[in-house]
Design a protein around this motif. Structure first.
Motif, PDB file in Angstrom:
ATOM      1  N   VAL A 114     -51.796  32.162  58.073  1.00 50.16           N
ATOM      2  CA  VAL A 114     -50.811  33.188  58.713  1.00 50.16           C
ATOM      3  C   VAL A 114     -50.470  32.143  59.991  1.00 50.16           C
ATOM      4  CG1 VAL A 114     -50.951  35.029  59.992  1.00 50.16           C
ATOM      5  CG2 VAL A 114     -52.602  34.652  58.038  1.00 50.16           C
ATOM      6  N   ALA A 115     -49.340  32.852  60.505  1.00 48.03           N
ATOM      7  CA  ALA A 115     -48.692  31.528  61.742  1.00 48.03           C
ATOM      8  C   ALA A 115     -47.748  33.079  62.320  1.00 48.03           C
ATOM      9  CB  ALA A 115     -47.869  30.592  61.142  1.00 48.03           C
ATOM     10  N   GLY A 116     -47.680  33.179  63.256  1.00 48.76           N
ATOM     11  CA  GLY A 116     -47.173  33.767  64.356  1.00 48.76           C
ATOM     12  C   GLY A 116     -45.783  32.295  64.894  1.00 48.76           C
ATOM     13  N   LEU A 117     -44.931  32.564  64.403  1.00 48.05           N
ATOM     14  CA  LEU A 117     -43.697  32.126  64.748  1.00 48.05           C
ATOM     15  C   LEU A 117     -43.003  33.303  66.194  1.00 48.05           C
ATOM     16  CD1 LEU A 117     -42.094  30.756  61.514  1.00 48.05           C
ATOM     17  CD2 LEU A 117     -44.202  29.354  63.321  1.00 48.05           C
ATOM     18  N   SER A 118     -41.492  32.015  67.117  1.00 47.48           N
ATOM     19  CA  SER A 118     -40.729  32.952  67.992  1.00 47.48           C
ATOM     20  C   SER A 118     -38.969  31.909  67.464  1.00 47.48           C
ATOM     21  CB  SER A 118     -41.776  32.653  69.293  1.00 47.48           C
ATOM     22  OG  SER A 118     -40.235  32.931  70.292  1.00 47.48           O
ATOM     23  N   GLN A 120     -35.611  32.021  68.269  1.00 44.94           N
ATOM     24  CA  GLN A 120     -34.717  31.770  69.584  1.00 44.94           C
ATOM     25  C   GLN A 120     -33.709  32.157  68.933  1.00 44.94           C
ATOM     26  OE1 GLN A 120     -36.103  31.238  72.395  1.00 44.94           O
ATOM     27  NE2 GLN A 120     -37.884  31.102  70.383  1.00 44.94           N
ATOM     28  N   LEU A 121     -32.686  33.034  69.436  1.00 47.25           N
ATOM     29  CA  LEU A 121     -31.251  34.377  68.627  1.00 47.25           C
ATOM     30  C   LEU A 121     -30.192  33.173  68.714  1.00 47.25           C
ATOM     31  CD1 LEU A 121     -32.099  37.848  70.277  1.00 47.25           C
ATOM     32  CD2 LEU A 121     -32.173  36.804  68.066  1.00 47.25           C
ATOM     33  N   ALA A 122     -30.284  32.096  70.495  1.00 48.67           N
ATOM     34  CA  ALA A 122     -29.171  31.458  70.566  1.00 48.67           C
ATOM     35  C   ALA A 122     -28.768  30.243  69.683  1.00 48.67           C
ATOM     36  CB  ALA A 122     -29.654  30.952  72.498  1.00 48.67           C
ATOM     37  N   ASP A 123     -30.231  29.569  69.010  1.00 50.29           N
ATOM     38  CA  ASP A 123     -30.022  28.244  68.462  1.00 50.29           C
ATOM     39  C   ASP A 123     -30.309  28.512  66.691  1.00 50.29           C
ATOM     40  OD1 ASP A 123     -32.441  27.962  69.090  1.00 50.29           O
ATOM     41  OD2 ASP A 123     -31.963  26.501  69.982  1.00 50.29           O
ATOM     42  N   GLY A 124     -30.946  29.599  66.962  1.00 47.73           N
ATOM     43  CA  GLY A 124     -31.461  29.682  65.644  1.00 47.73           C
ATOM     44  C   GLY A 124     -32.794  29.122  65.305  1.00 47.73           C
ATOM     45  N   SER A 125     -32.983  27.967  66.120  1.00 44.42           N
ATOM     46  CA  SER A 125     -34.598  27.817  66.457  1.00 44.42           C
ATOM     47  C   SER A 125     -35.784  28.452  65.906  1.00 44.42           C
ATOM     48  CB  SER A 125     -34.412  26.658  67.226  1.00 44.42           C
ATOM     49  OG  SER A 125     -34.850  26.707  68.609  1.00 44.42           O
ATOM     50  N   VAL A 126     -37.017  27.759  65.820  1.00 46.92           N
ATOM     51  CA  VAL A 126     -38.318  29.156  65.032  1.00 46.92           C
ATOM     52  C   VAL A 126     -39.225  27.623  66.379  1.00 46.92           C
ATOM     53  CG1 VAL A 126     -39.528  29.762  64.189  1.00 46.92           C
ATOM     54  CG2 VAL A 126     -36.998  30.006  63.797  1.00 46.92           C
ATOM     55  N   HIS A 127     -40.655  28.132  67.119  1.00 45.78           N
ATOM     56  CA  HIS A 127     -41.550  27.686  67.721  1.00 45.78           C
ATOM     57  C   HIS A 127     -42.747  28.395  66.901  1.00 45.78           C
ATOM     58  CE1 HIS A 127     -38.196  25.571  70.111  1.00 45.78           C
ATOM     59  NE2 HIS A 127     -37.555  26.569  70.051  1.00 45.78           N
ATOM     60  N   LEU A 128     -43.485  27.658  66.575  1.00 42.91           N
ATOM     61  CA  LEU A 128     -44.846  27.888  66.340  1.00 42.91           C
ATOM     62  C   LEU A 128     -45.602  28.122  67.318  1.00 42.91           C
ATOM     63  CD1 LEU A 128     -47.487  28.080  64.743  1.00 42.91           C
ATOM     64  CD2 LEU A 128     -47.934  25.594  65.199  1.00 42.91           C
ATOM     65  N   ILE A 129     -46.492  29.376  67.562  1.00 39.88           N
ATOM     66  CA  ILE A 129     -47.084  29.963  68.302  1.00 39.88           C
ATOM     67  C   ILE A 129     -48.557  30.012  68.269  1.00 39.88           C
ATOM     68  CG2 ILE A 129     -47.353  31.946  69.547  1.00 39.88           C
ATOM     69  CD1 ILE A 129     -44.789  31.502  70.365  1.00 39.88           C
ATOM     70  N   THR A 130     -48.717  30.763  67.702  1.00 41.80           N
ATOM     71  CA  THR A 130     -50.164  30.655  66.655  1.00 41.80           C
ATOM     72  C   THR A 130     -50.455  30.023  64.847  1.00 41.80           C
ATOM     73  OG1 THR A 130     -52.722  31.752  67.032  1.00 41.80           O
ATOM     74  CG2 THR A 130     -50.383  33.062  66.574  1.00 41.80           C
ATOM     75  N   SER A 131     -51.026  30.014  64.539  1.00 45.60           N
ATOM     76  CA  SER A 131     -51.329  29.155  63.491  1.00 45.60           C
ATOM     77  C   SER A 131     -52.844  30.373  62.700  1.00 45.60           C
ATOM     78  CB  SER A 131     -51.054  28.507  62.918  1.00 45.60           C
ATOM     79  OG  SER A 131     -51.425  27.606  62.795  1.00 45.60           O
ATOM     80  N   HIS A 132     -53.327  30.284  61.571  1.00 45.93           N
ATOM     81  CA  HIS A 132     -54.540  30.399  60.903  1.00 45.93           C
ATOM     82  C   HIS A 132     -54.410  29.816  60.097  1.00 45.93           C
ATOM     83  CE1 HIS A 132     -55.976  33.243  64.609  1.00 45.93           C
ATOM     84  NE2 HIS A 132     -54.567  33.401  64.217  1.00 45.93           N
ATOM     85  N   GLY A 133     -54.937  28.511  59.214  1.00 47.18           N
ATOM     86  CA  GLY A 133     -56.151  28.453  57.796  1.00 47.18           C
ATOM     87  C   GLY A 133     -54.479  28.084  57.078  1.00 47.18           C
ATOM     88  N   LEU A 134     -55.588  26.656  56.201  1.00 45.01           N
ATOM     89  CA  LEU A 134     -54.361  25.942  55.951  1.00 45.01           C
ATOM     90  C   LEU A 134     -53.867  24.620  56.407  1.00 45.01           C
ATOM     91  CD1 LEU A 134     -52.284  27.690  53.270  1.00 45.01           C
ATOM     92  CD2 LEU A 134     -54.513  26.362  52.595  1.00 45.01           C
ATOM     93  N   GLY A 135     -55.133  24.301  57.476  1.00 42.51           N
ATOM     94  CA  GLY A 135     -54.624  23.191  58.725  1.00 42.51           C
ATOM     95  C   GLY A 135     -53.583  24.114  59.347  1.00 42.51           C
TER      96      GLY A 135
END
Ligand SMILES: [Zn+2]
Length: 143
Positions: A114-118, A120-135
């Motif tokens: 389970v991961a929480g990602l953000s 970014q509308l302007a450039d389509g990039s995604v940044h990891l905010i939090t994660s659980h499980g499987l490393g």
């Protein structure tokens, strides 16, 4: 990909049931809470908390479900838009695991991450905010 979309990625029984269906019946190996910058739901919840602005109809239910994240972010002494966005993504991800026993068990058993990602509308990039499980997934910029 099995997609469940709600404004402000708020969780309710139907959303939790849909996610549990994706995990238990369709064997989805990863659940992602995908928030984004310039989120109107987070901005409206901040306006409600900080200025007493109200909204009508069922939009109010969405705003009320985002409000605990806004309050927690403020209580942590944070004030930037990005910090509220990240706080709400982190809160939604935690809430998902708290409320869904099925998802929490699958995560603990290593069947699901389970991961929480953000996003970014302007450039389509995604940044990891939090994660659980499987490393920890290493997701930096995906265009
Ligand atoms: Zn949004």
């Amino acid at each position: 990909m099995f997609v469940v979309r709600t404004a402000g990625h708020v969780l309710g029984p139907e959303v939790l049931g849909s996610i549990e269906y994706g995990v238990s019946v369709l064997s989805c190996p990863m659940v992602i809470v995908l928030g984004h910058d310039a989120c109107g739901a987070v901005a409206a919840a901040r306006a409600a908390v900080e200025n007493g602005e109200t909204v009508q109809g069922y939009v109010r239910d969405v705003i009320e479900k985002v409000t605990p994240s806004v309050l927690a972010t403020r209580a942590a002494g944070l004030s930037e838009d990005g910090q509220f966005i990240a706080g709400h993504i982190r809160h939604t991800t935690s809430l998902l695991l708290e409320r869904s026993r099925l998802l929490a068990d699958a995560t603990e058993a290593g069947r699901v991450a389970v991961a929480g990602l953000s996003y970014q509308l302007a450039d389509g990039s995604v940044h990891l905010i939090t994660s659980h499980g499987l490393g920890t997934p290493h997701i930096r910029a995906v265009s």
